[in-house]
Design a protein around this motif. Structure first.
Motif, PDB file in Angstrom:
ATOM      1  N   ALA A 167       0.837  -1.206   0.000  1.00  0.00           N
ATOM      2  CA  ALA A 167       0.000   0.000   0.000  1.00  0.00           C
ATOM      3  C   ALA A 167       0.870   1.254   0.000  1.00  0.00           C
ATOM      4  O   ALA A 167       0.604   2.221  -0.734  1.00  0.00           O
ATOM      5  N   LEU A 168       1.921   1.262   0.804  1.00  0.00           N
ATOM      6  CA  LEU A 168       2.811   2.420   0.854  1.00  0.00           C
ATOM      7  C   LEU A 168       3.547   2.594  -0.475  1.00  0.00           C
ATOM      8  O   LEU A 168       3.765   3.719  -0.930  1.00  0.00           O
ATOM      9  N   ARG A 169       3.917   1.496  -1.105  1.00  0.00           N
ATOM     10  CA  ARG A 169       4.584   1.587  -2.397  1.00  0.00           C
ATOM     11  C   ARG A 169       3.661   2.244  -3.430  1.00  0.00           C
ATOM     12  O   ARG A 169       4.108   3.031  -4.269  1.00  0.00           O
ATOM     13  N   ARG A 170       2.377   1.921  -3.349  1.00  0.00           N
ATOM     14  CA  ARG A 170       1.420   2.546  -4.268  1.00  0.00           C
ATOM     15  C   ARG A 170       1.288   4.040  -4.012  1.00  0.00           C
ATOM     16  O   ARG A 170       0.869   4.796  -4.881  1.00  0.00           O
ATOM     17  N   LEU A 171       1.653   4.441  -2.790  1.00  0.00           N
ATOM     18  CA  LEU A 171       1.643   5.866  -2.454  1.00  0.00           C
ATOM     19  C   LEU A 171       2.983   6.521  -2.748  1.00  0.00           C
ATOM     20  O   LEU A 171       3.198   7.696  -2.426  1.00  0.00           O
ATOM     21  N   GLY A 172       3.896   5.743  -3.352  1.00  0.00           N
ATOM     22  CA  GLY A 172       5.206   6.293  -3.700  1.00  0.00           C
ATOM     23  C   GLY A 172       6.165   6.349  -2.525  1.00  0.00           C
ATOM     24  O   GLY A 172       7.086   7.167  -2.511  1.00  0.00           O
ATOM     25  N   ARG A 173       5.972   5.439  -1.549  1.00  0.00           N
ATOM     26  CA  ARG A 173       6.839   5.434  -0.378  1.00  0.00           C
ATOM     27  C   ARG A 173       7.466   4.049  -0.190  1.00  0.00           C
ATOM     28  O   ARG A 173       6.840   3.034  -0.469  1.00  0.00           O
ATOM     29  N   ARG A 174       8.699   4.029   0.283  1.00  0.00           N
ATOM     30  CA  ARG A 174       9.441   2.791   0.511  1.00  0.00           C
ATOM     31  C   ARG A 174       9.636   2.602   2.006  1.00  0.00           C
ATOM     32  O   ARG A 174      10.034   3.531   2.719  1.00  0.00           O
ATOM     33  N   VAL A 175       9.349   1.396   2.487  1.00  0.00           N
ATOM     34  CA  VAL A 175       9.526   1.091   3.905  1.00  0.00           C
ATOM     35  C   VAL A 175      11.013   0.868   4.171  1.00  0.00           C
ATOM     36  O   VAL A 175      11.656   0.049   3.512  1.00  0.00           O
ATOM     37  N   THR A 176      11.542   1.575   5.145  1.00  0.00           N
ATOM     38  CA  THR A 176      12.977   1.510   5.422  1.00  0.00           C
ATOM     39  C   THR A 176      13.358   0.350   6.331  1.00  0.00           C
ATOM     40  O   THR A 176      14.480  -0.154   6.261  1.00  0.00           O
TER      41      THR A 176
END
Length: 202
Positions: free
Chosen positions: A142-151
């Motif tokens: 879901a975060l990837r679809r928002l353009g974010r990468r989990v660190t």
């Protein structure tokens, strides 16, 4: 008639699970007995022991059933995520993990019981980790679809569980205070933001 036997066994098992939930909520896990669960379900002890070896095993099956339903609801909520309105998806995901007074009391009491039993504690820890491993990819996607990468995926999983458990107590203690639920949602959003970073544009 193997199919008929299997279906009947499944119905018996489900009735025992439903009865156990009621009994545990009413009298507490520590004071519940196999006889009480059987009486509520309308079965004999034989029916109980043909499905479960103990109340511990029955609780773990009940926990697994509720966890699977919750995970499915969260997955469905985040599947419709709108990148333009991520908060709505998070609210839907939070709503899929409802604050249930009776279930919280049951799980809290069982957790204390498990802490006194090293073997059971290991089983609970393993199942908690399995749930975390199942739900975490849903949030990462879901975060990837928002353009974010989990660190740090493990840290994110730990933080989400901590927020859920901690804010559940707060909501239960102040059930009529809408601001408590609002802060719960905001805290989830802050955690997702804190443990992810914007992905670099190609």
């Amino acid at each position: 008639m193997p199919g008929t036997v299997t279906k009947r066994r499944a119905r018996t098992r489900q009735r025992l699970l439903d009865a156990a939930l009621d009994v545990f909520a009413e009298v507490g896990f520590g004071r519940s007995t196999v006889e009480q669960v059987c009486e509520r379900a309308g079965f004999t002890r034989g029916a109980f022991y043909s499905n479960f070896s103990s109340l511990d095993e029955l609780f773990l099956a009940l926990w697994e059933e509720r966890s699977a339903r919750m995970l499915g609801d969260v997955r469905s909520a985040l599947a419709d995520l709108d990148p333009a309105d991520p908060e709505s998806a998070v609210r839907a995901a939070i709503a899929a993990t409802p604050v249930d007074d009776a279930w919280y009391r049951i799980t809290a009491e069982f957790t204390v019981h498990a802490l006194r039993n090293p073997g059971l504690r290991r089983v609970m820890a393993a199942r908690e980790q399995a749930i975390r491993d199942t739900i975490l990819p849903v949030f990462v996607t879901a975060l990837r679809r928002l353009g974010r990468r989990v660190t740090d995926e493990r840290a994110l999983g730990d933080a989400l569980v901590a927020v859920h458990d901690g804010t559940t107590v707060q909501v239960l203690l102040q059930p009529d205070d809408a601001s408590v639920r609002a802060r719960r949602e905001a805290l989830f959003m802050n955690v997702l933001d804190a443990y992810s970073t914007p992905m670099e544009s190609a």
